[in-house]
Design a protein around this motif. Structure first.
Motif, PDB file in Angstrom:
ATOM      1  N   ARG A 193     -14.249  12.777  -0.148  1.00  0.00           N
ATOM      2  CA  ARG A 193     -13.540  11.645   0.456  1.00  0.00           C
ATOM      3  C   ARG A 193     -14.081  10.546  -0.202  1.00  0.00           C
ATOM      4  O   ARG A 193     -13.311   9.539  -0.665  1.00  0.00           O
ATOM      5  CB  ARG A 193     -13.904  11.422   2.147  1.00  0.00           C
TER       6      ARG A 193
ATOM      7  N   HIS B 165      -0.758  12.592  -7.181  1.00  0.00           N
ATOM      8  CA  HIS B 165      -0.324  11.679  -6.000  1.00  0.00           C
ATOM      9  C   HIS B 165       0.860  12.514  -5.244  1.00  0.00           C
ATOM     10  O   HIS B 165       0.849  12.667  -3.753  1.00  0.00           O
ATOM     11  CB  HIS B 165       0.169  10.211  -6.417  1.00  0.00           C
TER      12      HIS B 165
ATOM     13  N   CYS C 248      -4.123  -0.212  -0.850  1.00  0.00           N
ATOM     14  CA  CYS C 248      -4.379   1.331  -0.430  1.00  0.00           C
ATOM     15  C   CYS C 248      -5.881   1.430  -0.044  1.00  0.00           C
ATOM     16  O   CYS C 248      -6.201   2.055   1.095  1.00  0.00           O
ATOM     17  CB  CYS C 248      -3.996   2.132  -1.541  1.00  0.00           C
TER      18      CYS C 248
ATOM     19  N   MET D 179     -12.919  14.719  -6.196  1.00  0.00           N
ATOM     20  CA  MET D 179     -12.020  14.968  -5.594  1.00  0.00           C
ATOM     21  C   MET D 179     -11.333  16.094  -5.904  1.00  0.00           C
ATOM     22  O   MET D 179     -11.059  16.993  -4.962  1.00  0.00           O
ATOM     23  CB  MET D 179     -10.929  13.800  -5.834  1.00  0.00           C
TER      24      MET D 179
ATOM     25  N   HIS E  18     -10.147   5.232  -6.729  1.00  0.00           N
ATOM     26  CA  HIS E  18      -9.475   3.884  -6.540  1.00  0.00           C
ATOM     27  C   HIS E  18      -9.975   2.649  -6.668  1.00  0.00           C
ATOM     28  O   HIS E  18      -9.640   1.655  -7.260  1.00  0.00           O
ATOM     29  CB  HIS E  18      -8.421   3.953  -5.222  1.00  0.00           C
TER      30      HIS E  18
ATOM     31  N   ARG F  46      -8.182  20.599   0.401  1.00  0.00           N
ATOM     32  CA  ARG F  46      -7.624  20.753  -0.751  1.00  0.00           C
ATOM     33  C   ARG F  46      -7.073  22.194  -1.267  1.00  0.00           C
ATOM     34  O   ARG F  46      -5.873  22.557  -1.339  1.00  0.00           O
ATOM     35  CB  ARG F  46      -8.223  20.230  -1.934  1.00  0.00           C
TER      36      ARG F  46
ATOM     37  N   GLY G 283       0.856  -1.276  -0.015  1.00  0.00           N
ATOM     38  CA  GLY G 283      -0.022  -0.042  -0.042  1.00  0.00           C
ATOM     39  C   GLY G 283       0.801   1.358   0.037  1.00  0.00           C
ATOM     40  O   GLY G 283       0.393   2.352   0.130  1.00  0.00           O
TER      41      GLY G 283
ATOM     42  N   LEU H 103      -0.438  15.766  -3.740  1.00  0.00           N
ATOM     43  CA  LEU H 103      -1.413  15.714  -2.859  1.00  0.00           C
ATOM     44  C   LEU H 103      -1.015  14.861  -1.578  1.00  0.00           C
ATOM     45  O   LEU H 103      -1.684  15.232  -0.344  1.00  0.00           O
ATOM     46  CB  LEU H 103      -2.620  15.161  -3.252  1.00  0.00           C
TER      47      LEU H 103
ATOM     48  N   SER I 180      -1.726  -3.190  -5.300  1.00  0.00           N
ATOM     49  CA  SER I 180      -1.281  -2.222  -4.467  1.00  0.00           C
ATOM     50  C   SER I 180      -2.604  -1.277  -4.214  1.00  0.00           C
ATOM     51  O   SER I 180      -2.570  -0.593  -3.085  1.00  0.00           O
ATOM     52  CB  SER I 180      -0.040  -1.587  -5.038  1.00  0.00           C
TER      53      SER I 180
HETATM   54  C1  HEM Z   1      -3.539   2.545 -10.615  1.00  0.00           C
HETATM   55  C2  HEM Z   1      -2.899   3.278  -9.691  1.00  0.00           C
HETATM   56  C3  HEM Z   1      -3.740   4.461  -9.240  1.00  0.00           C
HETATM   57  C4  HEM Z   1      -4.450   5.422  -9.889  1.00  0.00           C
HETATM   58  C5  HEM Z   1      -4.653   5.340 -11.298  1.00  0.00           C
HETATM   59  C6  HEM Z   1      -4.712   6.431  -8.905  1.00  0.00           C
HETATM   60  C7  HEM Z   1      -5.558   7.558  -9.252  1.00  0.00           C
HETATM   61  C8  HEM Z   1      -5.630   8.486  -8.270  1.00  0.00           C
HETATM   62  C9  HEM Z   1      -6.227   9.713  -8.724  1.00  0.00           C
HETATM   63  C10 HEM Z   1      -6.766  10.055  -9.989  1.00  0.00           C
HETATM   64  C11 HEM Z   1      -6.055  10.487  -7.568  1.00  0.00           C
HETATM   65  C12 HEM Z   1      -6.737  11.907  -7.333  1.00  0.00           C
HETATM   66  C13 HEM Z   1      -5.815  12.946  -7.167  1.00  0.00           C
HETATM   67  C14 HEM Z   1      -6.420  13.598  -5.986  1.00  0.00           C
HETATM   68  O1  HEM Z   1      -7.036  14.320  -6.115  1.00  0.00           O
HETATM   69  O2  HEM Z   1      -5.965  13.210  -4.950  1.00  0.00           O
HETATM   70  C15 HEM Z   1      -5.592   9.834  -6.599  1.00  0.00           C
HETATM   71  C16 HEM Z   1      -5.439  10.076  -5.077  1.00  0.00           C
HETATM   72  C17 HEM Z   1      -5.049   9.322  -4.113  1.00  0.00           C
HETATM   73  N1  HEM Z   1      -4.417   8.263  -4.156  1.00  0.00           N
HETATM   74 FE1  HEM Z   1      -4.206   7.240  -5.775  1.00  0.00          FE
HETATM   75  N2  HEM Z   1      -4.316   5.917  -7.786  1.00  0.00           N
HETATM   76  C18 HEM Z   1      -3.510   4.919  -7.775  1.00  0.00           C
HETATM   77  C19 HEM Z   1      -3.081   4.102  -6.783  1.00  0.00           C
HETATM   78  C20 HEM Z   1      -2.924   4.417  -5.419  1.00  0.00           C
HETATM   79  C21 HEM Z   1      -2.296   3.652  -4.440  1.00  0.00           C
HETATM   80  C22 HEM Z   1      -1.893   2.350  -4.608  1.00  0.00           C
HETATM   81  C23 HEM Z   1      -2.567   4.526  -3.295  1.00  0.00           C
HETATM   82  C24 HEM Z   1      -1.932   3.948  -2.051  1.00  0.00           C
HETATM   83  C25 HEM Z   1      -0.761   4.106  -1.594  1.00  0.00           C
HETATM   84  C26 HEM Z   1      -3.136   5.746  -3.726  1.00  0.00           C
HETATM   85  C27 HEM Z   1      -3.354   6.631  -2.888  1.00  0.00           C
HETATM   86  C28 HEM Z   1      -4.103   7.960  -3.007  1.00  0.00           C
HETATM   87  C29 HEM Z   1      -4.283   8.791  -1.978  1.00  0.00           C
HETATM   88  C30 HEM Z   1      -4.089   8.729  -0.553  1.00  0.00           C
HETATM   89  C31 HEM Z   1      -4.746   9.682  -2.684  1.00  0.00           C
HETATM   90  C32 HEM Z   1      -5.345  11.190  -2.276  1.00  0.00           C
HETATM   91  C33 HEM Z   1      -6.828  11.169  -1.642  1.00  0.00           C
HETATM   92  C34 HEM Z   1      -6.891  12.163  -1.006  1.00  0.00           C
HETATM   93  O3  HEM Z   1      -6.476  12.472  -0.018  1.00  0.00           O
HETATM   94  O4  HEM Z   1      -8.138  12.808  -1.294  1.00  0.00           O
HETATM   95  N3  HEM Z   1      -3.379   5.718  -4.761  1.00  0.00           N
HETATM   96  N4  HEM Z   1      -5.157   8.495  -6.881  1.00  0.00           N
END
Ligand code: HEM
Lengths: 668, 384
Positions: A173, B341, A96, A618, A180, A647, A25, B344, A92
């Motif tokens: 949120r 990522h 997460c 988001m 994801h 944000r 993760g 943020l 992964s």
């Molecule tokens: C194919 C893999 C992934 C894709 C395409 C993806 C896509 C995204 C997108 C588009 C965002 C929006 C950006 C935002 O506004 O935060 C995001 C946020 C985020 N992603 Fe991923 N993600 C992926 C995998 C992961 C993984 C494996 C983790 C864990 C470590 C993760 C953790 C997060 C977190 C913590 C946020 C911010 C959420 C928030 O604070 O609102 N993501 N991801």
């Protein structure tokens, strides 16, 4: 960050699984995977995928071909290592979600009423008031304002103080959750539709990939898939008037046969054209015969308008010839007998021919009704022109060597003159080189063929050469027979040289046999003699064909003569002992259908919807929080307002200032 | 004061109550416009096209409410387009003979004006920033607005022209590289103008317009050497309502990414030179614009890629074929997902993010034109 803090706490609780989860993760892994998938995808776009293996061998040589093959580079996107990376991405992301979602869902609902004064006082955005109003009055006063800013609020008396907490944009949120989960759902749906199971069965030897070019009915059962196969994407080409109850799936260097539970009959295939000649639409009229139906289903499909039937989608993908029937006329190009011979053939059929150079196999490969080509004429803009029907064929000799041809049926106008065009090439990768055969006064090819035959008719050449030599010698030398014989002989030699190898043949002959100093003068003389001789033969041919030459030769006939010489001069490199003329045809087209069954599609589409919803949640839903701490201090009521935006800090700051100003006015 | 008095003092206003008279006039005008289009062309539009028109109508009303200058732009664009269409009448001949068409509003003329104005605006923005001249900055903005107007007029008139060339040819002008380059310039400029007003600074103008000017340079080269401006009929694969939404959504993405990259350049210069930082907004603001722009681009690029997949499912028989264009869209998408990522969740800021966003432009650029130039695939339009 709060999130990573949570992660450490979890991993300390259960070291074993915590470590694994921590790894899967982790953000670092996620970013690494995202970038790796990106780079791996690039490989697949740079190297053309799923081509015939032969092409790769030619391109890379046998050694690198094997290396790249072992790495799965010819089908990157279903190579084991690529799927492994994708699997890790899914794992992964799932981890997460598993680790973050509970916290986030809890956060969404919670008003977080248990805050301490000191922590609120540490916020970047905060403001304090002292008033004489009662806490209850203040609460009543601030409530509508805060609600008007879009917050939902809760309040609670906690010992000596009143705490009011407001939040908005909680679905931000959910956005995280949606995006994801969407990634996982899309990848799984895609996996369902991919050819992973097939690859696996081919790998374990459960099915055998067919590499031979044989009729579908002869494909052994080991290369046939069950009709129940839930997901595939294959294609088949069906001639008009024929039917198919299966499709072919290409895999590695061969194919598999996928039967269908119904039969698709093709009634008609149509291409419509714009008036410029470019294609406007491709359509097929299909009839579906299904034992489960009482009567056949009729439907027309077109590009962008597939037919959906029982979970099978039938697409108009391409088109081609369906075995058009061609009436051909064979004109010998060598030898003194120029009588043409008619034969009938069909595209994709081979004919055996006996020719002056031995047995040849005539392989008809294609017929095209329309041929829109760009034409650039001098002084004019480039335009598109329809050259009319043409057909392609190969002539293969007994050693198996083939030369490829492309002949147009009707004359094409070039610079104001009409020609029959015949393209020839010796290598598939080469462009065609064209032979321009001039059209005679009757609009046919006969005069050219007759003239060409005469140039191979030794008797005739000798006779005419004799007459011409006698005429051209001055009176005084008329009785020198050896002179006349010598002249005749060289005339005959020049004509046969020309007929066999064109002007180049004459030049080469001179270069080979004459000392260098005299070459150019000898060549001049030779060409003059040859020209005279050919002109005399042409005049005789015109006279024989009833053209009156007493007034001199017409412009048209003279231009024909020049064009004919150019064409005959080029015959030396034409590589065929005969010219194949298309006399008439019956056009039979075939339609290229692609048929797909993709049960994962629904899942993928749900994933798409989640992804869009999630991304917009988001980015465009601001998740903000406010707290009011209200207590009594020094006989006055003290209000501490503190807040934060998840944000959009800057936007939140502006909102905070506005809120503070409105409250200022109301509290004082 | 009683509680009731306090409550009464503050009147809750719903969203609708915040709208003024002009907002309603705007909404009515847009509705009337769509109504007019519907009454004229409704009969030949299929249900998807009607749905798209309804969506565009609502989006336009909402955007006009939240970004007021859009209305004035729309008024000008509509007026000039209608004028040009009226001058054309029912044949293309007027394009050669009519003064207004030949020199101003025929699509190619309008696009030439757009090009000239964008280049001029680029220089003017730089002068304004270097000399800290406010008035010059206003001139630059006015030029950018005018260029955008001309670009949009050029596209809309071209739409009409395609029907005049031959009713069979008619199509929305987003079908080849020439047309989408104009679209790219216009959309990038619009996104920029939005941020210019919102952050009250013109200092980024020169940088953003630099990328637009480059697009314009390519456009002119392409138009003059390849005769690309000629209106061609649509190949069968492009005859679909999907094109109307897929392509514009894509270009909002490309435009926003390009803008973010140029703001990244501005950030880096700001970082290295006190001369520049004295003339530019704070790095925080630049960073914020960069993030907002990438977020906007990412959202629309997501939509565009999904629309592309839905279209592919209908045209090629599968929602994903790993066609080079498709694959590069995914690469672009993954790149910015990684960027977001880092921004943020890791809180990365500063030079690495600025560099990353600049590099992102090259990735985007490859997906946009590089694929068409160097790779072959199913995407049939716009080969160079
Ligand atoms: C194919 C893999 C992934 C894709 C395409 C993806 C896509 C995204 C997108 C588009 C965002 C929006 C950006 C935002 O506004 O935060 C995001 C946020 C985020 N992603 Fe991923 N993600 C992926 C995998 C992961 C993984 C494996 C983790 C864990 C470590 C993760 C953790 C997060 C977190 C913590 C946020 C911010 C959420 C928030 O604070 O609102 N993501 N991801």
């Amino acid at each position: 960050m709060a999130l990573s803090a949570t992660a450490t706490r979890q991993s300390s609780r259960n070291p074993g699984s915590g470590l694994l989860l921590g790894f899967l993760g982790s953000m670092n892994l996620a970013i690494t995977l995202l970038v790796t998938v990106g780079i791996a995808s690039i490989v697949g776009t740079v190297l053309k995928q799923n081509e015939a293996y032969q092409n790769y061998i030619i391109k890379f040589g046998p050694f690198w071909f094997e290396v790249f093959n072992a790495l799965g580079l010819y089908d990157v996107y279903s190579a084991a290592w690529f799927l492994l990376i994708l699997t890790f991405l899914v794992l992964s992301t799932s981890t997460c979600i598993y680790r973050n979602a509970p916290q986030m869902l809890h956060d969404m609902r919670s008003y977080r009423l248990n805050v301490r004064f000191s922590s609120l006082n540490a916020f970047h955005n905060r403001h304090e008031w002292r008033t004489n109003s009662t806490p209850a009055a203040l609460l009543a006063s601030l409530t509508p304002v805060v609600q008007d800013f879009g917050y939902r609020i809760r309040s609670e008396q906690q010992g000596d103080h009143l705490i009011v907490s407001g939040k908005k944009g909680a679905i931000n949120r959910l956005g995280y959750l949606f995006t994801h989960v969407a990634i996982v759902v899309i990848c799984l749906g895609g996996l369902l539709d991919g050819n992973l199971p097939l690859k696996w069965r081919a790998f374990t030897g459960d099915i055998a990939i067919e590499t031979r070019d044989i009729p579908a009915s002869e494909v052994p059962p080991a290369s046939r898939l069950p009709v129940t196969n839930p997901s595939f994407r294959g294609s088949v080409s069906v001639p008009e008037g024929s039917a198919s109850d299966m499709v072919f799936l290409t895999l590695r260097d061969g194919y598999l046969v996928q039967p269908l539970p119904f039969t698709i009959r093709v009634k008609d295939f149509r291409i419509e054209h714009y008036e410029t000649g470019q294609p406007k639409s491709f359509e097929s009229d299909l009839v579906i015969d299904d034992a489960e139906r009482n009567e056949p289903l009729e439907a027309t499909i077109a590009v962008n308008h597939p037919l959906l039937y029982k979970g099978y989608a039938i697409y108009q993908a391409s088109f081609g010839d369906g075995g058009s029937e061609l009436e051909l006329r064979l004109w010998p190009l060598l030898g003194a007998d120029g009588t043409p011979r008619d034969i009938a053939g069909a595209v994709f059929k081979d004919l055996e021919l006996d020719t002056s150079v031995g047995k040849l196999q005539l392989e008809l490969t294609n017929f095209r009704l329309f041929n829109i080509n760009p034409v650039q004429e001098e002084g004019k803009e480039k335009t598109l022109r329809n050259f009319g029907p043409n057909f392609s064929f190969k002539l293969r000799n007994e050693r198996g060597e083939a030369v490829e041809y492309e002949n147009y049926m009707s004359p094409v106008t070039m610079d104001g003159r009409d020609f029959y065009l015949s393209g020839v090439r010796y290598e598939p990768a080469e462009p065609f080189h064209y032979l321009y055969i001039p059209v005679d006064a009757q609009g046919g090819i006969e005069r050219f063929m007759q003239f060409n035959t005469w140039l191979h008719d030794l008797e005739r050449i000798q006779r005419i050469a004799g007459e011409t030599a006698a005429q051209s010698l001055p009176e005084s030398k008329a009785d020198a027979p050896e002179l006349a014989a010598g002249l005749t002989q060289s005339m005959v030699r020049l004509v046969t040289l020309f007929a066999a190898r064109g002007f180049d043949g004459v030049v080469e002959e001179v270069e080979a046999s004459v000392p260098e100093a005299e070459q150019s003068s000898v060549l001049d003389a030779y060409l003059k003699v040859l020209q005279t001789m050919l002109a005399v033969m042409y005049a005789e041919l015109l006279t024989e064909n009833g053209v009156d030459l007493t007034q001199g030769i017409s412009m048209q006939d003279s231009v024909f003569f020049d064009d004919a010489l150019t064409a005959i001069g080029a015959l030396g490199s034409y590589g065929a002992p005969l010219y194949v003329q298309l006399d008439s045809f019956r056009h039979i087209q075939s339609t290229g259908l692609q048929i797909a069954r993709a049960p994962g599609k629904t899942m993928v589409y749900i994933g798409f919807a989640l992804l869009i919803a999630g991304v917009f949640c988001m980015f465009y839903v601001a998740a903000n929080r406010l707290w009011f701490w209200i207590d009594t201090k020094d006989g006055q009521t003290r209000v501490l307002l503190a807040g934060s935006g998840l944000r959009h800090q800057r936007d939140f700051e502006k909102e905070f200032v506005r809120l503070q100003q409105i409250l200022d006015a109301r509290f004082s | 004061m009683t509680q009731n008095e306090i409550l009464g003092e503050y009147r809750r206003r719903s969203f609708w109550q915040t709208l003024g008279m002009f907002d309603w006039i705007w909404a009515l005008a847009v509705l009337a416009g769509s109504g007019f289009v519907f009454s004229r062309y409704g009969a030949v539009m299929d249900s998807y096209e009607l749905a798209i028109m309804a969506g565009v109508t609502l989006a336009l009303i909402a955007t006009g409410w939240s970004w007021k200058p859009l209305r004035m732009l729309s008024v000008w664009v509509t007026a000039l387009t209608l004028f040009a269409i009226w001058r054309y009448g029912n044949t293309l001949v007027a394009g050669e003979t009519d003064f207004f068409l030949k020199f101003l509003f025929a699509s190619q003329s309008a696009i030439m004006w757009m090009s000239a104005l964008f280049v001029a605006a680029t220089l003017t923005y730089f002068v304004a920033m270097l000399a800290r001249a406010e008035f010059t900055g206003k001139v630059a903005s006015a030029m950018t607005w005018s260029a955008t107007t001309m670009g949009l007029v050029g596209l809309l008139v071209r739409w009409r022209e395609s029907y005049l060339v031959n009713p069979d040819f008619g199509h929305i002008p987003v079908s080849n590289l020439y047309e989408v380059f104009v679209l790219f310039a216009v959309i990038t400029a619009l996104i920029y103008l939005y941020y210019e007003r919102r952050y009250r600074t013109r200092a980024m103008g020169g940088f953003v317009l630099l990328v637009i000017s480059s697009a314009v340079a390519f456009l002119l080269w392409y138009a003059f050497t390849r005769n690309a401006a000629e209106i061609q009929p649509l190949v069968p694969a492009l005859q679909s309502y999907w094109m109307k939404i897929h392509v514009p959504a894509n270009f909002i993405g490309y435009g926003a990414f390009a803008l973010a990259a140029m703001v990244g350049v501005a950030w880096l210069l700001n970082d290295r030179s006190s001369f520049m930082s004295a003339r530019m907004p704070s790095q925080d603001i630049l960073e914020d614009v960069m993030y907002k722009s990438i977020a906007l681009g990412f959202a629309f690029f997501t939509v565009a890629t999904i629309l592309g997949a839905l279209w592919a499912a209908e045209a090629w028989g599968g929602y994903w074929s790993w066609d080079p264009k498709e694959t590069w869209a995914l690469i672009v998408w993954l790149n910015y997902a990684a960027w977001l990522h880092m921004h943020l969740t890791r809180g990365w800021r500063g030079a690495p993010m600025a560099w990353w966003s600049v590099i992102g432009l090259f990735v985007t650029l490859f997906a946009f034109v590089g694929v068409n130039m160097f790779l072959s695939g199913l995407h049939s339009y716009g080969e160079l």
